[in-house]
Design a protein around this motif. Structure first.
Motif, PDB file in Angstrom:
ATOM      1  N   THR A  46     -11.281  -3.068  -4.880  1.00 16.94           N
ATOM      2  CA  THR A  46     -10.876  -3.560  -3.575  1.00 16.94           C
ATOM      3  C   THR A  46      -9.449  -4.090  -3.662  1.00 16.94           C
ATOM      4  OG1 THR A  46     -13.164  -4.225  -3.134  1.00 16.94           O
ATOM      5  CG2 THR A  46     -11.460  -5.099  -1.672  1.00 16.94           C
ATOM      6  N   SER A  54      -6.688 -10.507   3.097  1.00 12.75           N
ATOM      7  CA  SER A  54      -7.409  -9.417   3.743  1.00 12.75           C
ATOM      8  C   SER A  54      -7.486  -8.203   2.830  1.00 12.75           C
ATOM      9  CB  SER A  54      -6.728  -9.036   5.061  1.00 12.75           C
ATOM     10  OG  SER A  54      -5.407  -8.579   4.817  1.00 12.75           O
ATOM     11  N   THR A 141     -13.401   2.368   3.625  1.00 11.06           N
ATOM     12  CA  THR A 141     -14.522   1.498   3.262  1.00 11.06           C
ATOM     13  C   THR A 141     -15.853   2.048   3.756  1.00 11.06           C
ATOM     14  OG1 THR A 141     -13.011  -0.384   3.325  1.00 11.06           O
ATOM     15  CG2 THR A 141     -15.347  -0.873   3.242  1.00 11.06           C
ATOM     16  N   THR A 160     -19.845  -0.618   6.226  1.00  5.08           N
ATOM     17  CA  THR A 160     -18.895  -1.551   6.823  1.00  5.08           C
ATOM     18  C   THR A 160     -17.503  -0.940   6.842  1.00  5.08           C
ATOM     19  OG1 THR A 160     -17.887  -3.765   6.657  1.00  5.08           O
ATOM     20  CG2 THR A 160     -18.504  -2.692   4.593  1.00  5.08           C
ATOM     21  N   TRP A 161     -16.685  -1.407   7.772  1.00  5.07           N
ATOM     22  CA  TRP A 161     -15.296  -0.971   7.858  1.00  5.07           C
ATOM     23  C   TRP A 161     -14.369  -1.857   7.041  1.00  5.07           C
ATOM     24  CZ3 TRP A 161     -13.511   3.265  10.651  1.00  5.07           C
ATOM     25  CH2 TRP A 161     -14.441   3.872  11.492  1.00  5.07           C
ATOM     26  N   TYR A 162     -14.876  -2.990   6.558  1.00  8.93           N
ATOM     27  CA  TYR A 162     -14.007  -4.021   5.994  1.00  8.93           C
ATOM     28  C   TYR A 162     -14.146  -4.122   4.478  1.00  8.93           C
ATOM     29  CZ  TYR A 162     -13.945  -5.209  10.917  1.00  8.93           C
ATOM     30  OH  TYR A 162     -13.826  -5.141  12.282  1.00  8.93           O
ATOM     31  N   ARG A 164     -13.307  -6.377   2.238  1.00 11.62           N
ATOM     32  CA  ARG A 164     -13.812  -7.648   1.712  1.00 11.62           C
ATOM     33  C   ARG A 164     -15.308  -7.803   1.979  1.00 11.62           C
ATOM     34  NH1 ARG A 164     -10.345 -11.823   0.557  1.00 11.62           N
ATOM     35  NH2 ARG A 164     -12.245 -12.765  -0.263  1.00 11.62           N
ATOM     36  N   LYS A 165     -15.783  -7.312   3.118  1.00  9.91           N
ATOM     37  CA  LYS A 165     -17.208  -7.395   3.429  1.00  9.91           C
ATOM     38  C   LYS A 165     -18.027  -6.579   2.432  1.00  9.91           C
ATOM     39  CE  LYS A 165     -17.051  -9.966   7.162  1.00  9.91           C
ATOM     40  NZ  LYS A 165     -17.650 -11.330   7.184  1.00  9.91           N
TER      41      LYS A 165
END
Length: 207
Positions: A46, A54, A141, A160-162, A164-165
């Motif tokens: 990541t 972010s 992601t 998820t699109w994120y 960090r998530k």
């Protein structure tokens, strides 16, 4: 300390997730095929913005039938590393370092989360990545989470699109090994890493 590479001019620094659909031939892939002698695993990489915290990009290092990087909608380009759709082949330790160095800087660092796998699980991860096709722009992601959740035992991973998530989900997997890769060496990077460590500790405490 930043690694100095003579090939640095050939590397494309990560600016954003962007759609690329290269198509290396079977011969090119076979010529660089590399398999690690160590245990099978998958590593979520990541890329994180140092100042904002972010996530900027998600990718997977897969240690399976071959050692590859699943780099969906990525912008990495380096001629000795053939790519087909979203998969980079021939990921020796040196080529892994080149990939990481192209993404890490004073402004970005990489959170590495390694999940031990069986050979059978790694084979599924590898085959899913190879068969995934080319991801559209900004889908890095969603594609990465899709490959992860295809692995037997990791079906609980949510799309998820994120970045960090997704990293937060992976941090809860039993046996995951975590580390930070940085080439910035600045105080701001150290502060960002410390904040991330504290965040991960809080997540585990709340489970």
């Amino acid at each position: 300390m930043r690694l100095t590479l003579t090939c640095v001019a050939l590397l494309a620094a990560l600016s954003a997730c962007s759609a690329i659909a290269p198509s290396a031939s079977d011969e090119e892939i076979a010529a660089v095929a590399f398999r690690n002698d160590g245990p099978a695993s998958v590593t979520l990489m990541t890329v994180i913005n140092t100042s904002s915290g972010s996530g900027a990009h998600s990718a997977l290092l897969i240690d399976g039938p071959q050692r590859v990087i699943f780099d969906p909608a990525g912008s990495f380009e380096y001629d000795p590393i053939p790519e087909r759709n979203d998969v980079l082949f021939g990921i020796t330790p040196r080529n892994e370092q080149i990939y990481k160095s192209s993404h890490a800087s004073e402004k970005r660092y990489i959170q590495l989360q390694t999940i031990p796998l069986t050979e059978e699980q790694a084979a599924v991860a590898y085959q899913t990545a190879v068969n995934w096709g080319a991801s559209p722009a900004a889908h890095c992601t969603t594609a990465t989470s899709g490959v992860l959740k295809s692995i037997p035992g990791l079906q609980s991973i949510q799309s998820t699109w994120y970045p960090r998530k997704l990293a937060e989900q992976v941090s809860r997997i039993p046996g995951v090994r975590e580390e930070i890769y940085s080439e910035g060496g600045t105080e701001s990077v150290q502060e960002a890493v410390a904040a991330l460590d504290e965040e991960l500790r809080q997540q585990r405490w709340q489970q």
